[in-house]
Design an enzyme around this catalytic site. Structure first.
Site, PDB file in Angstrom:
ATOM      1  N   SER A 416     -80.335  53.215 -34.230  1.00 28.27           N
ATOM      2  CA  SER A 416     -79.572  51.979 -34.101  1.00 28.27           C
ATOM      3  C   SER A 416     -78.288  52.184 -33.304  1.00 28.27           C
ATOM      4  O   SER A 416     -77.558  53.162 -33.520  1.00 28.27           O
ATOM      5  CB  SER A 416     -79.214  51.446 -35.498  1.00 28.27           C
ATOM      6  OG  SER A 416     -78.342  50.355 -35.420  1.00 28.27           O
ATOM      7  N   ASP A 417     -78.024  51.253 -32.391  1.00 25.93           N
ATOM      8  CA  ASP A 417     -76.720  51.219 -31.730  1.00 25.93           C
ATOM      9  C   ASP A 417     -75.629  51.019 -32.763  1.00 25.93           C
ATOM     10  O   ASP A 417     -75.843  50.382 -33.795  1.00 25.93           O
ATOM     11  CB  ASP A 417     -76.666  50.037 -30.734  1.00 25.93           C
ATOM     12  CG  ASP A 417     -77.154  50.450 -29.355  1.00 25.93           C
ATOM     13  OD1 ASP A 417     -77.292  51.646 -29.119  1.00 25.93           O
ATOM     14  OD2 ASP A 417     -77.399  49.559 -28.527  1.00 25.93           O
ATOM     15  N   LYS A 418     -74.466  51.541 -32.462  1.00 31.25           N
ATOM     16  CA  LYS A 418     -73.334  51.346 -33.372  1.00 31.25           C
ATOM     17  C   LYS A 418     -72.696  49.978 -33.163  1.00 31.25           C
ATOM     18  O   LYS A 418     -72.630  49.153 -34.084  1.00 31.25           O
ATOM     19  CB  LYS A 418     -72.277  52.442 -33.152  1.00 31.25           C
ATOM     20  CG  LYS A 418     -71.009  52.266 -34.009  1.00 31.25           C
ATOM     21  CD  LYS A 418     -70.002  53.353 -33.744  1.00 31.25           C
ATOM     22  CE  LYS A 418     -69.342  53.203 -32.400  1.00 31.25           C
ATOM     23  NZ  LYS A 418     -68.454  52.023 -32.303  1.00 31.25           N
TER      24      LYS A 418
END
Length: 933
Positions: A416-418
């Site tokens: 997941s992207d932050k």
């Protein structure tokens, strides 16, 4: 980044020769015959050969590749001039153009200079078209879309009356008429019509759901009309529109570039070129290509089927891949078809040897084959996914490929992207760190000037909002602006203030420090500040400005905070309980990644991408697999992370939003474009989110697992029913020389079965606690056990009716008919859950109403003799009681089969742990003690 450079019209490929081929200077005419042609020349020549040979764009990409190979071999000869200076292949080129002109689609040949093009299309670079003129052109020219083949609804319906299954039903109807069994004829004809209606309705419903999803995924673009920029659907573009394209956009139409510095365009979808092509003013950017770098405005010169993409659409069809879902459907279908054909062939052979009437035997076998073959299997599973996809759309998760629902259900790692997914994406400016700026506001002002006036992102907005007096920007004029791109990692603006001109730049601290050439002490001080801020969870931007001599000066650092979302920690914990590992992937440095990971309890084993890929390759997949997250990640690292995790046997989901994330999104089993993603990322993704946050993804995964369970339960039901009916019929005919049901009864059962199975798509079901995948061993085992139990129950009723009730054979057939119908529909309630049937979730009202309605109709048909010998209520109630007793028995056996299969798996694991356990009194270094059973 290596690019294929060109100027003016030289960079164009695959265009009409008039528009793409520049007038060669005299120096080029003296080129040697042996000189190597440029890539553009080779591709132009290939396209001409293809056109000349095939009279227009074809449908086989192989033809195109052959043409290009031929061009590569004879291009030196083609490049050689004749003595009079004309090209040797000019006649062929003319022939190719003549052939191409025969088609209905016409591409503008020569748009001329920018001024000529603007005049030709009656537009204005400053104001664009008026809304009224755009509406008139849209009505005249049609939407900016590739024409899709739309089948007339009547023709679509009639196609369900044509094909192997329909032919068998039609032959059965003809045979019924030949032997004057008019009751059979009417029922078979009704079955044919109902099969067509059900098939048409299932396909119509699935197509409607898919069309609704396509609307969610429609491209939008920035267009200038009436002197104002606004967002419109790409389908509404018309020739003469002025369109802005920038990093990450998919070019929405063929554009004559009229304003801006440059674009780096990925044309691989059109030309197969692996390297981006540079474009500048007066070039044409083709529809369907992707902007990799830069920002420019363009004049729309062709839309829809008139674009180059429209003409060559069939040449750029992507390679079709077979999903796990498609493989499972094929395997189940083949399994049932082979069983059906084998047993029906046995019945036919035995009946003919016994001297049974030929026509009636063939008629019976045809009807039995039609009823047993799972012709509706793909349709039911597709509709189940389509209906589920519409539910996901309401949850702000748009599926771009139905088969990806299965991949989502089986996903066990989510990278997941932050920013925006784990965090709020609400950037706030912290306290600036001043170096050579006169004060904090001077530093913020420089950062604001290095932000675009149009199309600002969250970082730009946060910086500009940090100005105490935003009206101060009015005193400055931006004469030139270079937007951010993933390679340079900074923006730059040329600014005029009074009589003075200077440049400002903001971007990654390391990049700005390199730009300003700080001495060792100053650089160390700046890097210390960056690290200290990172430990507190702050992102930093460096800001620089040129002095009077044009030398860059480092003004200072801007700190930005983006706190975790309120629901991120709880959502991650819920994901863990679902068997889903969430791993953070961020471009931020290690300190920021560790701080965010600590807050969200993701684990502190954060790997730095440059350590994982020191030579641009990965030799340590175990290290990648063991990490809790990844920091300092570039887009190309994402692809390698996904590849390494897949090599470890994981089904991987990857989120992304940028144009350079597209390869990783394509590579992942489930690519997820987050809210606000670029057109390129959305086009590459399997799931497109229209809301922020990780909770949207986990909710979508839960729904995907429900959809998978519906498909799984239907597959088990369909297989068990085929085994139950076919095996019982075969044994009864072969062993007892008794046809347990008539052809009409088979037709009635098949017709009544259609209604409940159509409602499986709407059934309530459990959410599996772990990722799910097609387990064909489990599916076939459970369905085979239930099928065999059904055969035993049917023979038990047959024996009881003949031995103790002394029923005549025609009445036994009615008895068996009702038993097969009632027990069959009860089986749907068994296969929908691995738990006891009385446990939640209960069947949906749609499934229950459909199932019980057909039960009532079938019971009335048996009681009053609709197409069969009347049974009466006494024996009908006996059948119901018998079927319900076996329903409870089947449910208990089902639970025991699932338990034994699970126990077997656990037993195998304990055995492996036991034989691999170390017998040393203390753990051997490098080995973990095996857990005790």
């Amino acid at each position: 980044m290596a690019t294929e450079k060109g100027s003016g019209e030289d960079t164009k490929t695959l265009n009409d020769p008039k528009d793409s081929a520049p007038k060669e200077p005299k120096a080029d005419v003296t080129k040697s015959k042996e000189s190597k042609p440029s890539l553009d020349e080779t591709r132009k020549r290939a396209y001409e050969i293809f056109q000349a040979r095939h009279g227009g764009p074809g449908s086989e990409i192989g033809d195109w590749q052959k043409a290009e190979a031929a061009a590569s071999s004879d291009a030196p000869k083609a490049a050689a001039p004749k003595p009079d200076g004309s090209k040797a292949d000019a006649p062929k080129a003319d022939e190719a153009k003549a052939d191409a002109s025969k088609g209905a689609v016409k591409v503008p040949t020569d748009t001329g200079t920018i001024e000529e093009a603007v005049t030709k299309f009656k537009s204005s670079i400053k104001d664009g078209l008026t809304q009224e003129e755009a509406a008139a052109r849209l009505k005249k020219d049609g939407p900016n879309a590739i024409t899709e083949e739309h089948i007339n609804p009547i023709m679509r319906f009639l196609k369900f009356l044509w094909g192997p299954i329909a032919w068998m039903i039609e032959v059965a109807a003809v045979l019924s008429a030949v032997v004057r069994h008019w009751e059979d004829f009417i029922m078979i004809f009704f079955m044919l019509a109902l099969n067509a209606v059900v098939g048409f309705w299932e396909e119509f419903k699935a197509d409607n759901e898919i069309q609704a999803l396509k609307k969610h995924l429609a491209l939008h673009c920035r267009v200038l009309r009436d002197g104002k920029w606004g967002d419109v659907g790409a389908k509404t573009l018309v020739t003469g529109d002025i369109v802005m394209v920038k990093l990450g956009n998919v070019v929405p139409a063929d554009l004559k570039l009229v304003d801006g510095d440059y674009l780096s365009i990925d044309q691989s979808a059109l030309t197969g070129e692996s390297l981006p092509v540079d474009k500048k003013k007066n070039d044409v950017a083709y529809s369907g290509s992707i902007v990799r770098m830069g920002q420019m405005n363009g004049l729309v010169v062709a839309t829809g089927m008139n674009t180059l993409f429209g003409r060559t659409a069939k040449l750029v069809e992507s390679v079709k891949t077979v999903s796990h879902f498609q493989k499972a459907v094929v395997r189940i279908g083949n399994f049932l078809i082979l069983i059906t054909l084998g047993l029906v062939a046995l019945i036919l052979i035995v009946a003919l040897f016994r001297g049974d009437p030929f026509v009636q035997t063939v008629l019976f076998c045809l009807i039995l084959t039609v009823a047993a073959i799972p012709v509706a299997l793909p349709a039911v599973l597709s509709v189940t996914m389509a209906v589920g996809a519409s539910v996901l759309a309401k949850m702000k998760a748009i599926v771009s490929r139905l088969a990806s629902i299965e991949e989502m259900a089986g996903m066990d790692i989510l990278c997941s992207d932050k920013t925006g997914t784990l965090t709020k994406n609400e950037l706030k400016l912290g306290s600036p760190v001043v170096f050579k700026a006169s004060n904090e506001q001077d530093l913020v002002l420089a950062g604001s000037l290095a932000s675009p006036a149009e199309g600002r992102d969250g970082i730009d907005d946060a910086v500009v909002k940090g100005l105490s007096d935003q009206s101060a920007l009015k005193a400055y004029q931006i004469t030139h602006f270079t937007p951010f791109d993933p390679v340079s990692k900074r923006t730059e603006a040329e600014v005029k203030h009074g009589d003075a001109t200077f440049k400002v730049s903001k971007g990654a601290p390391q990049v700005i420090l390199d730009l300003a050439h700080l001495d060792a002490d100053a650089r160390k001080k700046a890097e210390t500040q960056v690290n200290d801020l990172a430990k507190k969870g702050y992102r930093t931007l460096g800001v620089a400005r040129t002095d009077a001599q044009g030398k860059w000066e480092f003004l200072g650092l801007l700190s930005l905070s983006d706190p975790p979302r309120d629901d991120s920690a709880s959502t991650i914990e819920a994901a863990r309980k679902m068997g889903l590992q969430v791993r953070m992937v961020t471009g931020d440095n290690l300190a920021i990644a560790q701080e965010v990971s600590r807050e969200l309890k993701l684990g502190l084993n954060i790997a730095v991408a440059s350590d994982l890929f020191p030579d641009g390759k990965s030799d340590d997949t175990d290290k990648i697999d063991a990490a809790d997250g990844y920091a300092e990640v570039f887009p190309e690292h994402k692809f390698k992370i996904v590849k390494a995790l897949q090599a470890g046997g994981h089904i991987v989901g990857m989120t992304g939003d940028g144009v350079n994330d597209a390869p990783a999104l394509k590579k992942a089993d489930c690519g997820i474009a987050v809210s606000g993603a670029t057109d390129a990322a959305r086009a590459a993704a399997d799931l497109v989110l229209t809301a922020t946050g990780l909770s949207v993804i986990t909710a979508a995964i839960s729904e995907a697992r429900k959809i998978f369970e519906r498909m799984n339960s239907y597959a088990i039901y369909r297989i068990s029913e085929t085994i139950r009916v076919l095996l019982f019929m075969t044994l009864a005919i072969v062993v007892f020389n008794f046809y347990p049901v008539t052809a009409v009864m088979i037709v009635i059962i098949a017709v009544l079965n259609d209604f409940p199975i159509m409602m499986i798509a709407y059934d309530n079901t459990i959410v599996a606690p772990r990722p799910v995948r097609w387990d064909m061993e489990r599916v076939l085992t459970v369905s085979s056990v239930l099928g065999v139990l059904g055969v035993i129950a049917a023979f038990g009723l047959f024996w009881f009716a003949e031995k103790y009730l002394h029923m005549p054979r025609p009445m036994i057939q009615s008895l068996i008919f009702l038993k097969l119908l009632v027990a069959g529909h009860l089986t749907i309630y068994l296969t929908r859950t691995v738990k006891p049937f009385w446990r939640r979730p209960f069947p949906s009202w749609q499934l229950w109403v459909a199932g019980e309605s057909t039960h009532v109709i079938g019971t009335l048909a048996a009681v009053y003799g609709w197409g069969m010998t009347p049974l009466g209520w006494k024996y009908a109630l006996l059948v119901w009681a018998y079927a319900l007793v076996w329903f409870f028995i089947n449910d208990m056996v089902k639970i025991e089969v699932y338990r034994l299969m699970h126990l077997g798996t656990a037993s195998h694991q304990r055995h492996l742990a036991r034989v691999n356990a170390s017998l040393h009194p203390a753990p051997v270094p490098g080995k973990v003690p095996a857990p005790t059973a």
